[in-house]
Write an enzyme that holds these catalytic residues in place. Structure first.
Site, PDB file in Angstrom:
ATOM      1  N   HIS A 144      43.860  36.008  49.242  1.00  0.00           N
ATOM      2  CA  HIS A 144      44.175  36.093  47.811  1.00  0.00           C
ATOM      3  C   HIS A 144      45.538  36.729  47.517  1.00  0.00           C
ATOM      4  O   HIS A 144      45.776  37.151  46.385  1.00  0.00           O
ATOM      5  CB  HIS A 144      43.112  36.899  47.047  1.00  0.00           C
ATOM      6  CG  HIS A 144      41.793  36.201  46.842  1.00  0.00           C
ATOM      7  ND1 HIS A 144      40.884  36.008  47.842  1.00  0.00           N
ATOM      8  CD2 HIS A 144      41.222  35.679  45.724  1.00  0.00           C
ATOM      9  CE1 HIS A 144      39.818  35.407  47.362  1.00  0.00           C
ATOM     10  NE2 HIS A 144      39.997  35.184  46.084  1.00  0.00           N
ATOM     11  N   GLY A 193      44.343  30.003  49.303  1.00  0.00           N
ATOM     12  CA  GLY A 193      42.981  29.477  49.237  1.00  0.00           C
ATOM     13  C   GLY A 193      42.456  29.462  47.805  1.00  0.00           C
ATOM     14  O   GLY A 193      41.621  28.642  47.454  1.00  0.00           O
ATOM     15  N   GLU A 304      29.946  28.989  44.378  1.00  0.00           N
ATOM     16  CA  GLU A 304      30.450  29.066  42.990  1.00  0.00           C
ATOM     17  C   GLU A 304      31.080  27.728  42.613  1.00  0.00           C
ATOM     18  O   GLU A 304      32.177  27.667  42.048  1.00  0.00           O
ATOM     19  CB  GLU A 304      31.475  30.201  42.860  1.00  0.00           C
ATOM     20  CG  GLU A 304      30.938  31.551  43.313  1.00  0.00           C
ATOM     21  CD  GLU A 304      31.907  32.694  43.091  1.00  0.00           C
ATOM     22  OE1 GLU A 304      31.492  33.686  42.482  1.00  0.00           O
ATOM     23  OE2 GLU A 304      33.062  32.606  43.534  1.00  0.00           O
ATOM     24  N   CYS A 322      34.778  32.915  34.079  1.00  0.00           N
ATOM     25  CA  CYS A 322      36.138  32.505  34.471  1.00  0.00           C
ATOM     26  C   CYS A 322      36.283  30.986  34.516  1.00  0.00           C
ATOM     27  O   CYS A 322      37.375  30.464  34.263  1.00  0.00           O
ATOM     28  CB  CYS A 322      36.486  33.033  35.865  1.00  0.00           C
ATOM     29  SG  CYS A 322      36.919  34.770  35.900  1.00  0.00           S
ATOM     30  N   CYS A 388      36.449  39.655  38.201  1.00  0.00           N
ATOM     31  CA  CYS A 388      37.391  38.641  37.713  1.00  0.00           C
ATOM     32  C   CYS A 388      37.170  38.305  36.240  1.00  0.00           C
ATOM     33  O   CYS A 388      38.123  38.055  35.503  1.00  0.00           O
ATOM     34  CB  CYS A 388      37.289  37.376  38.556  1.00  0.00           C
ATOM     35  SG  CYS A 388      35.598  36.812  38.819  1.00  0.00           S
ATOM     36  N   CYS A 389      35.886  38.290  35.819  1.00  0.00           N
ATOM     37  CA  CYS A 389      35.592  37.764  34.476  1.00  0.00           C
ATOM     38  C   CYS A 389      36.024  38.696  33.327  1.00  0.00           C
ATOM     39  O   CYS A 389      36.620  38.215  32.357  1.00  0.00           O
ATOM     40  CB  CYS A 389      34.115  37.432  34.350  1.00  0.00           C
ATOM     41  SG  CYS A 389      33.535  36.180  35.510  1.00  0.00           S
TER      42      CYS A 389
HETATM   43  O1  FUB Z   1      38.105  34.914  44.206  1.00  0.00           O
HETATM   44  C1  FUB Z   1      38.485  35.619  43.050  1.00  0.00           C
HETATM   45  C2  FUB Z   1      37.483  35.362  41.956  1.00  0.00           C
HETATM   46  O2  FUB Z   1      36.191  35.772  42.401  1.00  0.00           O
HETATM   47  C3  FUB Z   1      37.298  33.923  41.562  1.00  0.00           C
HETATM   48  O3  FUB Z   1      38.210  33.459  40.634  1.00  0.00           O
HETATM   49  C4  FUB Z   1      35.914  33.942  41.044  1.00  0.00           C
HETATM   50  O4  FUB Z   1      35.342  32.672  40.925  1.00  0.00           O
HETATM   51  C5  FUB Z   1      35.213  34.811  42.048  1.00  0.00           C
HETATM   52  O5  FUB Z   1      34.890  34.050  43.169  1.00  0.00           O
HETATM   53 ZN    ZN Z   2      35.082  35.448  37.004  1.00  0.00          ZN
END
Ligand code: FUB
Ligand code: ZN
Length: 625
Positions: A144, A193, A304, A322, A388-389
């Site tokens: 990431h 990724g 997911e 998200c 993340c959300c």
């Molecule tokens: O991988 C980062 C965040 O975590 C993603 O955007 C979400 O879907 C969750 O997997």
């Molecule tokens: Zn999220």
């Protein structure tokens, strides 16, 4: 003075292949109604609570640690920096209009420590500094790092647009320059990724007029699906095929939707036919076969991910907040490329349902998954280990003013109806003001007062608005559902435009291929999807609850003291009174006991507002009797 808005969310003003140009966040004042209330609540409650959570979750302390300003260790998941960056982006959009000095102090503090954390070569990612330095860019699949760079860059662009300061933009540029050296035309193939940086790099090139960043975004899109693979060749990472050969939405939904949004940004600059063809194909797949009635996306818990076509379970809906936001972002970019109302229709469905459901009415608790059914016990959380959300909600709601309108030569597009004032300039420099008064989405009556001048108004008539009527100074004009109604004239002071969007209570049926929904229906009124919560059906097991025989007997009414003020739908529904728990699970059909009906009075509430009165059971889809 530049004719372009300086603080739009997505700057397509000079994009050769985007037909629409944005308005700035500062150019729109939300003056009342549901969106204004959610916008205000996000700024007054959500963003401040987020700041506290960023400290408690160690997101901000990590920057202090790596910059040497604090002792301690870096904690949290690999993508933790992105939570802070998304919050920061939201804080900047919020500051655009609030100009609140306390908020600015937080922004300044955070920007300062990010800049202090950046290394000489431009790298900044708290997880891969210090002891883990040697692991940098060794795992593009899962680390990431480039994803976090993307969120840093989006925050930096918002910061630059809103404050005029370039401190964070310079941080983002230095990191982008490093990525260009590593993965640009002279470097190796590389991409993350988790897509995200593609959008950010296109936007960075728009903000800085630096073509290398666009080139890098393009290369990152081209890096997918190569042989041998640059990533791991998996569907999960969208690396299973070259982007232009991807015909179905598969894999991790947020990753996929961010990739599509980035590709749309790239198309807006390049105009490459193969890109827009691919985007159209993917859009059809997503919005004709894989979206929930709430605008939720990504049906599967496993990975997911998007499910198969029509695989849309209700109880086990993943529908990550998200993902609904990512779909909103993608549709916005498609809408700026080609102003087709269906993009805005899905943005609106997502906004009023699958996005707003992601945050509690007090603005401080969040859903990660947004199921369309609950047996009870599911509730929002103040933050998550993978957070993340919550900050995605912060940045989306804080940027709302920038999403209501767009411009093109001589035209003001009105995408979403909310009481608001728009003060902008058309691309030819002509000043325009538009005042909008409405109780939308509770009422479909919209009154618009344009300022004097010769220009067009393009008003979205939602696809659901059958029987829509448009009147200019009382005189009827055409308003076709699912299109923009365009009115051109020499506007005079005092002119009025009235749009009436009928909002009957509708029974929505799903394509029968959706197994969970084929024998049922959902209630929708205007863009708002409704659900039944246990608290509004006392004594009834929601598994025994059926729709009424006659939807026409249901009544809609505004209840000002419920859930912050909502339209509810009341009437009688049917309950199967057979004691089902005493019946065997399976019986020969000849021994099956058909339902015995009793009428019960129940109330439907907007789906977005559920789980604000306890964590009871909930259903969007009820079976037909
Ligand atoms: O991988 C980062 C965040 O975590 C993603 O955007 C979400 O879907 C969750 O997997
Ligand atoms: Zn999220």
């Amino acid at each position: 003075m530049s004719p372009y808005s300086t603080d739009p969310v997505v700057q397509t003003a000079q994009s050769a292949h985007a037909r629409l140009k944005p308005v700035g966040v500062r150019e729109v004042n939300l003056t009342g109604g549901l969106l204004a209330e959610r916008y205000r609540n996000n700024i007054e409650a959500g963003i401040p609570a987020g700041w506290t959570q960023l400290w408690e979750s160690h997101t901000i302390p990590n920057f202090y640690v790596v910059s040497g300003r604090r002792a301690g260790n870096v904690e949290g998941p690999r993508y933790i920096d992105s939570d802070g960056y998304k919050w920061l982006e939201g804080a900047c959009w919020a500051y655009a209009r609030s100009r609140d000095s306390a908020l600015k102090a937080w922004i300044d503090e955070f920007v300062d420590v990010i800049a202090a954390a950046q290394e000489e070569d431009g790298y900044v990612n708290t997880h891969f500094m210090g002891e883990r330095k040697s692991l940098r860019f060794t795992d593009l699949n899962h680390a990431h790092e480039i994803y976090c760079f993307g969120h840093l860059t989006q925050a930096a662009i918002a910061h630059h647009r809103v404050t005029g300061e370039d401190k964070l933009l310079n941080v983002a540029r230095r990191f982008a320059d490093l990525l260009y050296r590593l993965f640009g035309p002279e470097g190796k193939w590389g991409a993350c990724g988790h897509p995200e940086a593609e959008m950010a790099l296109v936007e960075l090139s728009r903000e800085t007029r630096e073509p290398r960043y666009l080139q890098l975004a393009s290369r990152m899109i081209d890096a997918r699906g190569r042989k041998p693979p640059v990533l791991d060749g998996s569907i999960y990472l969208l690396d299973h095929a070259p982007f232009r050969e991807q015909k179905e939405a598969v894999g991790h939904a947020v990753r996929a939707l961010y990739l599509y949004a980035g590709a749309a940004d790239l198309y807006a600059e390049s105009g490459e036919q193969a890109l827009i063809d691919t985007l159209h194909t993917l859009w059809q797949d997503v919005f004709h076969r894989k979206v929930y009635v709430t605008g939720g996306l990504g049906a599967r818990y496993e990975g997911e991910a998007f499910g198969l076509p029509y695989e849309l379970p209700n109880l086990r809906a993943y529908a990550e907040t998200c993902a609904a936001i990512a779909g909103f972002m993608w549709n916005w970019r498609m809408l700026q490329i080609e102003p087709n109302a269906h993009y805005a229709d899905w943005m609106e469905i997502a906004l009023y349902n699958g996005i707003l459901s992601g945050v509690s009415l007090d603005g401080t608790r969040y859903f990660y998954m947004n199921p369309l059914e609950s047996r009870g016990g599911y509730e929002r959380s103040a933050w998550f280990g993978c957070a993340c959300c919550p900050p995605n909600v912060h940045r989306t709601l804080a940027a709302l003013p920038g999403y209501l309108y767009s411009l093109s030569d001589e035209t003001v597009y009105v995408h979403f109806y909310a009481s608001s004032e728009l003060r902008t300039r058309l691309p030819d420099g002509q000043p325009v003001q538009l005042q909008v008064q409405t109780d939308y989405p509770w009422s479909g009556e919209v009154l618009l007062r344009p300022s004097a001048g010769r220009y067009r108004l393009a008003l979205r008539v939602p696809g659901w608005a059958l029987g829509a009527e448009l009147r200019i100074n009382g005189k009827s004009a055409e308003a076709l559902p699912g299109s923009y109604a365009v009115v051109q004239r020499e506007w005079q002071d005092g002119d009025t435009v009235e749009l009436s969007l009928p909002m009957p209570i509708e029974l929505i049926r799903a394509n029968p291929r959706v197994e969970d929904d084929r024998s049922g229906g959902a209630i929708r009124r205007g863009p708002v999807v409704f659900c039944v919560e246990q608290v509004d059906a006392p004594g009834v097991n929601l598994l025994d609850l059926y729709l009424p025989q006659h939807i026409g007997a249901l009544r809609a009414a505004y209840e000002p003291s419920l859930l912050g003020g909502v339209v509810t739908i009341t009437g009688s529904a049917l309950v199967d009174t057979v004691a089902r728990e005493q019946q065997p699970l399976y019986v020969p059909a000849s021994q099956y006991t058909p339902p015995r009906w009793r009428e019960v009075d129940i109330r439907w509430i907007p789906y977005y507002a559920w789980a604000n009165r306890g964590a009871g059971a909930m259903k969007v889809w009820l079976p037909l009797p």
